[in-house]
Design a protein around this motif. Structure first.
Motif, PDB file in Angstrom:
ATOM      1  N   LYS A   5      15.340  19.655  24.239  1.00 22.92           N
ATOM      2  CA  LYS A   5      16.193  20.831  24.046  1.00 22.92           C
ATOM      3  C   LYS A   5      16.877  21.302  25.332  1.00 22.92           C
ATOM      4  O   LYS A   5      17.749  22.167  25.283  1.00 22.92           O
ATOM      5  N   GLU A  65      25.137  18.827  23.609  1.00 17.33           N
ATOM      6  CA  GLU A  65      24.627  18.810  22.251  1.00 17.33           C
ATOM      7  C   GLU A  65      23.233  18.196  22.218  1.00 17.33           C
ATOM      8  O   GLU A  65      22.878  17.353  23.046  1.00 17.33           O
ATOM      9  N   VAL A  66      22.441  18.635  21.222  1.00 17.21           N
ATOM     10  CA  VAL A  66      21.083  18.130  21.050  1.00 17.21           C
ATOM     11  C   VAL A  66      21.000  17.446  19.693  1.00 17.21           C
ATOM     12  O   VAL A  66      21.324  18.039  18.659  1.00 17.21           O
ATOM     13  N   LYS A  72      20.795  21.903  25.896  1.00 19.29           N
ATOM     14  CA  LYS A  72      21.469  23.075  25.320  1.00 19.29           C
ATOM     15  C   LYS A  72      21.796  24.100  26.391  1.00 19.29           C
ATOM     16  O   LYS A  72      22.757  24.855  26.265  1.00 19.29           O
TER      17      LYS A  72
END
Length: 852
Positions: free
Chosen positions: A716, A724-725, A719
């Protein structure tokens, strides 16, 4: 004279509490445009600049926003969108139903078992009786699970009842003094906190039983297909997780964070600048305080139904994280839905029950006809410390203004000598009584407030605790009444002035304007519509009997067939081997996983949790035996009391049968000793069990929790710099664990390497040449975080999947209970709904067609 002198002295002494005179929320037409900006009450006493909050006697919390704790706490929670980014507020249209959506009403033809779980007073239970009655009209089977004392109240309305235990009066008194379960030293010493926490544990277990156990009176099986609950019942989300069914929360006061106004139980002090952010933060803080006080009780209960524990950070935000649908039971004519609430949160209108049958006494009819409409004065279930003084104040004010009054005795026992202008009334339905009043003075309960406004009555709220000041402020800013008058500041002069405000023409006009807006509202019907629209219709409908909910799946042919309890038993009656092939069908499956924001906090929280578990096992070698020994002694005391009762009955029977009392006593004592295990032996086992868990918890923490937290945190991390994840799926078992681990590794390498070229290109298109530098920086960061997350995840996710599969196989008692109860209900449905041979044949043919 002594009482009068004491009351005068109290009037002259400034209050040291933060009273309700702090600047209230804006009037209802402005709530979506502005935020509640409280000023600092000059009478507020803050112990020091570093005191973060103070729990008051009225169940409210003063929050000091200049304290270092609150400043640090605020950084953990977003305050919502920027002011300029918020859309225009919704416009209330009185011509439309007050329901949550402009979508047309959708019929619902699946007949569900719905359990409604409610914790609170009679005023909290009554709106849900109206809701349950409306749900029954749609064909649902409704069980209302609440405190034992409301059994006849619920059953007399035609609803099924399930007792969850708990004493609402005792619990309310405790929550007034300790709303966050963070007690005073006096409360701890008295043992009250232990008793109330035990009560909460009892109610949690009762709520779970209400979802899966038969009716305690007639033994009719019942397994819930959906749950409706008010937030203080606490068990709702956890029961829904165990059953895999939808849950919908409903409440009479704001419980969802908003920038528009603060939590009704919070008084904001020392707020400089962004009041909207402070309003939103107040909800996070109250939720956090509540979870801090209850987390161990809830997690112990979750363990009893074989669910994993929830950590301190995730517990307060469960409803928001899981996007649990929420319906608020108040009129948008008074408080419209804030525009920063998501689509799955609705404001539907007050819940009104059908007007109960009531035959007034002749002397009441005579009093009402003898003069102009009187005002109503009553405080419901509030218990006053000095009822005589309150009654004197009321009578003096009524006499000074020259109005007629109906005084409700209530729990305060406001009883005096009747006169030409004053009538004392016992329990009487407000629906009938308020239609004959000119104005109302009450404590500000949501139900009483709703009934008064529905009848267009000017209203004075005298708030005692909780959300009552909130409703008082809302009424005052609508113009339908004066500012709230707290009882501790009530004098005959102040009450008389407030009553005179109620009698003004402009006050009456404002109250009637709200009543006109409420005319088109159908709160209960709108709430049922809201409930239906949030349900996963396609997942819930049986493929064989469309009006039945599916609880099983059967793989036969190209796709699984969803089967209801009734359909399953009909099929099994023809093919007995089919029972082994049935698999549980969850209409709303979800899991509660720890939230990892970044690799540092994720790994840190996992390490902290592991160390806490290890420490708990070590200290548990001492504390667990003490706890178990105490519980066993208390259990033995209860069993002895029950045995004594049974013994007396058996001795009475023996005497009737001329049997020897001595032999009966010998038999009883022998059986009692045989059944009762040793408290000391259980305590020793508890110590050994705590030590035995040391190695498994350490292994789990260092080989599973920490690697998984680090992998998810690294995943994560992009972010935070605008990248983008990718969603690699959820781990639900061994198979999905290996699949997610493989995707994490593969996509981590691909995205990390390709990002070196793609990120500069993307940012160049957005920002021109400057974007080349920022994009290259993102690419370099991704080259580190993404492959690292994939590499660690390739190990952590399969291990997590294996752990889930093992846990599911070992901890299967709750699942077996659910399956057994569903099978029992299916058999009961077959017996109670006699189906003809042609019906069975048609169902079999339909199943064969779907299975082909």
């Amino acid at each position: 004279m002594a009482k009068q002198d004491e009351s005068r002295a109290l009037e002259r002494t400034p209050s040291t509490d933060f009273e309700t005179e702090s600047l209230p929320p804006p009037r209802y037409t402005e709530i979506c445009d502005q935020s509640y900006e409280p000023n600092h009450d000059p009478e507020t006493v803050v112990a020091s600049p570093e005191t973060p909050y103070h729990i008051r006697d009225d169940g409210r919390v003063d929050i000091n926003f200049k304290s270092s704790f609150i400043q640090t706490f605020s950084k953990c929670f977003p305050s919502g969108p920027d002011e300029d980014a918020r859309p225009a507020p919704p416009v209330y249209d009185a011509k439309q139903q007050s329901g949550p959506s402009t979508l047309p009403y959708q019929t619902w033809n699946v007949k569900l078992n719905i359990v409604i779980q409610v914790v609170g007073s009679r005023g909290d239970v009554q709106p849900f009786i109206a809701l349950g009655t409306e749900l029954q009209r749609h064909g649902h089977r409704v069980r209302l699970a609440t405190h034992d004392m409301f059994a006849s109240f619920v059953r007399s309305a035609g609803l099924e009842f399930y007792p969850i235990g708990g004493d609402p009066a005792s619990l309310m008194a405790y929550m007034v003094k300790n709303p966050s379960l963070m007690p005073s030293m006096k409360t701890v010493i008295s043992g009250e906190i232990r008793r109330k926490r035990q009560m909460v544990g009892e109610m949690l277990s009762g709520c779970w039983d209400s979802c899966v156990l038969p009716d305690p009176l007639n033994g009719q099986p019942f397994v819930a297909d959906a749950i409706i609950a008010n937030p203080p019942s606490f068990a709702h989300v956890h029961c829904a997780q165990a059953l895999g069914i939808p849950v919908h929360l409903m409440f009479t006061m704001p419980w969802t964070g908003t920038r528009a106004f603060p939590h009704p139980l919070a008084n904001l002090t020392n707020v400089d600048g962004n009041h909207a952010a402070a309003n939103c933060l107040s909800y996070h803080l109250v939720d956090w305080m509540t979870w801090q006080g209850l987390s161990d009780v809830i997690n112990d209960w979750r363990d009893s139904i074989q669910l994993e524990p929830i950590n301190l950070l995730d517990g307060p935000t469960l409803a928001k994280t899981l996007k649990i649908p929420f319906t608020y039971c108040w009129s948008p004519a008074l408080v419209p839905k804030p525009n920063d609430w998501p689509e799955y949160i609705d404001v539907c209108g007050f819940f009104f029950r059908d007007t109960p049958a009531y035959e007034p006494k002749p002397d009441l009819i005579k009093f009402l006809a003898a003069g102009p409409p009187p005002i109503y004065i009553g405080f419901g279930s509030i218990v006053l410390q000095d009822s005589a003084q309150m009654l004197t104040t009321i009578l003096d004010a009524v006499r000074f203004v020259g109005v007629r009054a109906v005084i409700s005795k209530g729990w305060a026992n406001l009883v005096g000598e009747a006169s030409q202008n004053v009538y004392y009334i016992d329990d009487c339905p407000h629906e009938w009584l308020f239609a004959h009043m000119a104005a109302v003075v009450h404590h500000g309960g949501a139900g009483t407030t709703a009934c008064g406004l529905r009848n267009g009555l000017p209203t004075l709220v005298c708030p005692f605790f909780g959300d009552q000041p909130f409703w008082g402020h809302m009424i005052a800013h609508s113009g339908a009444g004066p500012e709230p008058l707290p009882p501790r500041k009530m004098t005959a002069a102040a009450l008389a002035e407030a009553i005179e405000f109620l009698m003004r023409e402009e006050t009456s006009a404002a109250a009637k304007a709200i009543a006109r807006r409420m005319e088109n509202e159908q709160g209960v019907q709108a709430a049922v519509d809201s409930f239906h629209r949030q349900l996963p219709r396609e997942k819930m409908q049986c493929d064989l009997i469309p009006d039945q909910p599916a609880v099983w799946t059967l793989k036969s042919g190209r796709k699984p067939v969803k089967i209801s309890k009734l359909a399953a038993e009909v099929l099994i009656s023809q093919w007995s081997k089919m029972r082994k092939e049935l698999k549980p069908h969850q209409t709303n499956p979800f899991s509660i996983e720890p939230i990892r924001w970044d690799p540092v906090s994720g790994a840190g929280s996992a390490l902290t949790g592991t160390l806490v578990d290890i420490t708990g096992c070590l200290t548990g070698m001492v504390t667990e035996p003490i706890r178990v020994y105490g519980e066993e002694r208390r259990q033995q005391a209860r069993e002895d009391a029950d045995t004594a009762s049974v013994d007396s009955q058996q001795l009475y029977k023996a005497d009737r049968l001329n049997k020897s009392s001595a032999s009966i006593n010998t038999d009883i004592s022998t059986k009692s000793r045989e059944k009762r295990p040793s408290a000391g032996g259980k305590a020793a086992m508890a110590s050994a069990k705590s030590l035995a868990w040391l190695a498994p918890k350490a292994i789990k923490g260092f080989t599973l929790d920490m690697p998984l937290a680090l992998a998810e945190g690294l995943h994560k991390a992009p972010k935070y710099y605008g990248d983008e994840v990718r969603d690699n799926g959820k781990v639900t078992g061994a198979g999905s664990g290996f699949a997610v681990g493989g995707k994490s590794l593969a996509w981590g390498l691909v995205d990390g390497i390709s990002g070196l070229g793609l990120q500069p290109y993307k940012d160049y298109k957005k920002s021109g040449p400057v974007g080349l530098a920022t994009g290259f920086g993102k690419g370099l960061a991704g080259l580190v975080t993404k492959p690292a997350a994939g590499a660690i995840g390739a190990f952590a996710h399969p291990v997590a999947g294996i752990a889930k599969s093992v846990r599911s196989a070992v901890y299967s008692q709750s699942r077996k209970l659910i399956d057994a109860q569903r099978a029992a209900e299916g058999q009961w449905l077959v017996e109670s709904q006699q189906r003809t041979g042609s019906d069975i044949c048609a169902l079999m043919e339909k199943f064969k067609a779907l299975s082909a």
